[in-house]
Write a protein that holds these residues in place. Structure first.
Motif, PDB file in Angstrom:
ATOM      1  N   PHE A 127       0.829  -1.200   0.000  1.00  0.00           N
ATOM      2  CA  PHE A 127       0.000   0.000   0.000  1.00  0.00           C
ATOM      3  C   PHE A 127       0.869   1.259   0.000  1.00  0.00           C
ATOM      4  N   ILE A 162       1.181   4.157  -2.896  1.00  0.00           N
ATOM      5  CA  ILE A 162       0.955   5.582  -2.615  1.00  0.00           C
ATOM      6  C   ILE A 162       2.169   6.405  -3.037  1.00  0.00           C
ATOM      7  N   ASN A 175       2.380   6.736  -6.720  1.00  0.00           N
ATOM      8  CA  ASN A 175       1.337   7.670  -7.152  1.00  0.00           C
ATOM      9  C   ASN A 175       1.764   9.113  -6.944  1.00  0.00           C
ATOM     10  N   VAL A 176       2.326   9.369  -5.783  1.00  0.00           N
ATOM     11  CA  VAL A 176       2.755  10.743  -5.501  1.00  0.00           C
ATOM     12  C   VAL A 176       3.812  11.170  -6.511  1.00  0.00           C
ATOM     13  N   LEU A 191       2.822  13.363   4.893  1.00  0.00           N
ATOM     14  CA  LEU A 191       2.840  12.081   4.198  1.00  0.00           C
ATOM     15  C   LEU A 191       3.896  11.155   4.788  1.00  0.00           C
ATOM     16  N   ASP A 226      -4.192  12.874  -5.733  1.00  0.00           N
ATOM     17  CA  ASP A 226      -2.875  12.483  -6.224  1.00  0.00           C
ATOM     18  C   ASP A 226      -2.385  11.214  -5.533  1.00  0.00           C
ATOM     19  N   LEU A 227      -2.644  11.104  -4.224  1.00  0.00           N
ATOM     20  CA  LEU A 227      -2.191   9.935  -3.469  1.00  0.00           C
ATOM     21  C   LEU A 227      -2.717   8.644  -4.081  1.00  0.00           C
ATOM     22  N   PHE A 278      -3.957   8.471  -7.192  1.00  0.00           N
ATOM     23  CA  PHE A 278      -3.872   8.581  -8.640  1.00  0.00           C
ATOM     24  C   PHE A 278      -5.210   8.248  -9.293  1.00  0.00           C
TER      25      PHE A 278
END
Ligand SMILES: Nc1ncnc2c1ncn2[C@@H]1O[C@H](COP(=O)(O)OP(=O)(O)OP(=O)(O)O)[C@@H](O)[C@H]1O
Ligand SMILES: [Mg+2]
Lengths: 373, 252
Positions: free
Chosen positions: A180, A184, A187-188, A224, B114-115, B117
């Motif tokens: 996970f 993330i 994605n960032v 984050l 964004d996290l 997507f």
């Protein structure tokens, strides 16, 4: 030589860039999932620690490697996650509630810690995060109703739907959380947020002139990174099943920074490699401590040399010394860490027989004067 | 309506008035060049416009809005982009990423989107990519798409910086010495691009430049600055032959 042929912009946006990487990461995941059937409890335990360190490492890679902010206080975030878990478990809250809650809570704390980052840079910021970690350590020791002070507290096993989560359960949970966190992070990195991070890292002046709100993204980066570390804290608490303030000291924060220095500061794969290294270094040192004196004795043929060596190696602080030497070695010889080494080896094979030693040599950097403020 | 104007702008650094009571306005679609000897305050003027510095007195107005009230990151949002005299690219990022940062003001996705997507992020990203690829094509930068800035030659970096500013989709472009450090050939190509950016893309250009042949070739109007004050303003010819300007450049 292999070339990448692009057929559309979509391809560059995918989680995996090539089918080969889907395959190799898939195999890795399968192996990890199959491990409990093959490996003993000791190795499972080691893998769990590697996964926990990987999660923290990824949080730090995003914060330091991407957003360019330093922190030597991440042990405090781990502690907040761990104590949240311990307390929630005490009251019988199921883990699927408090795991995300701990992540969010730690993220919020991280956001608050990020606020001074708006005014501080480099070493000053590092000191501020260190101060924060000291404060957290102090709170853990004093707030006895919640933390049980310096005596520490037991962590009840996690439960899911009334079932206790055993050794295997925790193992698979760690894999799940790691995957996970990696998703993330990827994605960032491929989104506008990640670009804002690296813009801030490389030139805050230019980033602001491009419309990047530096305050917003610096605090995001802290939130984050802290949130991820909080998740790791929950797993850490359950893994150890006992936590106390002296586990979350500066030494642990430094170990976390070492993960990314050794692994490669701006690389997710580096975080994992660094975590493996950091976890393996302990048993390796034990091994060396056991075997090296005998080896020295055998070579020199003198029992006195053997005794001297074993006394020397058993001295306190030898571990710190070796850690220090390792950091210095990496900073001087492989600033891109294990990941950088990995890339070089890969490129060598890909480009064979045309590898140029200068491929990774950095060009001269041009002067950056004229910085506003 | 005022398109772009400085009204009696000054900035003081301790005892030094780096910009001293400067007023001028720029019409939409113009190429307006600022010249002057070293330390005249040209870069400082740009830093004031892009809000990296605060004015001590005076106002800067863009499309009837006083931009002296805004902060640096809002300036890009108003469509004012810039380059830097000493190149401020994101050195450890690829050329493509550098240009994409320019698209930042156009992204509307939130942090949590964004996290994960979400599809919306993906759609926007494709849009950004289209926009940036157009800029790359315009400036012939495609072959450097995935190269790290740190590995690019100086002349290319200069162009990349212009590209990054163009990715913002600006109305006004501030170019701080676009030809410094370029050879003759690169300079003439830069001149063509400046003209094209102005004519084809309809972007108003404010430029600081030392190379007088480039200045005369592209500028509609020229302003000469010395010790933070305006010495002369007019066409390139007029300014170049102005006695004060001649004296300032000869060091008299
Ligand atoms: N942040 C600052 N603090 C103090 N003084 C400054 C600052 N920025 C600029 N100055 C001073 O303001 C004056 C004008 O500098 P500026 O950089 O604007 O010159 P310039 O016209 O761009 O010169 P060049 O042609 O060399 O680029 C100089 O004397 C400079 O030292
Ligand atoms: Mg200048």
């Amino acid at each position: 030589m292999a070339f990448k042929i692009r057929t559309g912009y979509e391809g560059d946006l995918n989680l995996f860039k090539t089918p080969q990487s889907v395959a190799s990461y898939g195999v890795l995941l399968l192996l990890l999932c199959a491990a409990p059937f093959v490996l003993g409890s000791y190795f499972l335990s080691q893998i769990v620690f590697v996964l926990i360190y990987t999660i923290v490492g990824i949080g730090l890679v995003l914060l330091s490697g991407y957003a360019g902010q330093t922190s030597i206080g991440h042990a405090a975030f781990l502690a907040i996650g761990a104590y949240t878990a311990a307390n929630a478990a005490k009251f019988g809250v199921p883990i699927y509630i408090y795991l995300p809650a701990a992540g969010l809570l730690t993220g919020l704390v991280g956001w608050l810690v990020g606020l001074p980052a708006l005014r501080l840079h480099g070493i000053y910021l590092a000191i501020a995060t260190f101060a924060f970690a000291l404060i957290v350590e102090e709170i853990l020791a004093r707030w006895e109703t919640v933390t049980n002070g310096n005596e520490g507290m037991m962590v009840k096993p996690a439960s899911v739907f009334g079932e206790r989560l055993g050794e295997w359960g925790l193992y698979y949970l760690c894999i799940g959380v790691t995957v996970f966190v990696i998703v993330i992070a990827v994605n960032v990195i491929r989104s506008p947020t990640g670009r804002a991070f690296l813009a801030l890292r490389d030139s805050e002046t230019a980033a602001r002139s491009m419309g990047v709100d530096s305050a917003r993204y610096k605090t995001f980066a802290f939130a984050l990174s802290a949130g991820m570390t909080g998740l790791a804290g929950v797993l850490y608490a359950h893994k150890l099943s006992f936590i106390s303030p002296e586990m979350f000291t500066l030494a642990l924060s430094i170990e976390f920074v070492m993960i990314i220095i050794i692994g490669g500061i701006a690389s997710l794969r580096g975080a994992a490699l660094g975590a493996v290294f950091m976890i393996m270094v302990d048993p390796l040192l034990v091994f060396v401590k056991d075997k090296l004196p005998a080896l020295i004795g055998a070579i020199t043929g003198s029992a006195m040399a053997q005794d001297k060596a074993s006394v020397l190696l058993a001295a306190p602080g030898v571990k710190s010394l070796i850690f220090g030497l390792i950091i210095i070695f990496f900073i001087i010889y492989e600033p891109m860490g294990l990941d950088g080494r990995w890339m070089k080896i890969k490129t060598w094979f890909k480009a064979f027989p045309f590898y140029k030693p200068a491929t990774f040599r950095r060009q001269k950097m041009y002067l950056k004067s004229e910085r506003g403020r | 309506m005022t398109y772009f104007a400085l009204e009696d702008v000054s900035i003081q650094f301790g005892g030094l008035k780096a910009v001293d009571g400067v007023s001028f306005d720029v019409a939409k679609g113009e190429i307006f060049t600022i010249i002057g000897p070293n330390g005249a305050g040209k870069t400082t003027l740009f830093n004031l416009i892009s809000r990296l510095y605060n004015v001590t007195t005076g106002r800067i107005v863009f499309k009837d809005e006083e931009i002296t009230q805004l902060n640096a990151q809002q300036i890009a949002g108003r469509g004012i982009a810039r380059t830097f005299q000493n190149i401020e690219l994101f050195d450890n990022a690829s050329m493509l990423q550098n240009l994409l940062v320019g698209r930042h003001r156009h992204s509307t996705t939130r942090f949590w989107e964004d996290l994960f997507f979400l599809p919306r992020v993906r759609r926007e990203e494709v849009g950004h990519r289209h926009a940036v690829e157009e800029v790359m094509e315009f400036l012939r930068l495609q072959r450097y798409r995935d190269t790290l800035i740190a590995g690019l030659p100086y002349g290319v970096r200069k162009v990349v910086e212009v590209g990054r500013a163009l990715s913002i989709g600006p109305e006004v472009l501030l170019l701080d010495e676009p030809s410094s450090g370029l050879n003759v050939e690169e300079t003439s190509r830069m001149a063509e691009w400046i003209l094209e950016i102005n004519r084809r893309l309809g972007i108003t250009i404010l430029m600081v430049e030392h190379d007088m042949s480039l200045v005369s070739r592209v500028s509609d109007r020229v302003l000469a600055l010395n010790y933070g004050r305006i010495m002369a303003m007019g066409t390139a010819q007029e300014v170049q032959s102005h006695p004060d300007v001649v004296a300032a450049y000869l060091g008299a």
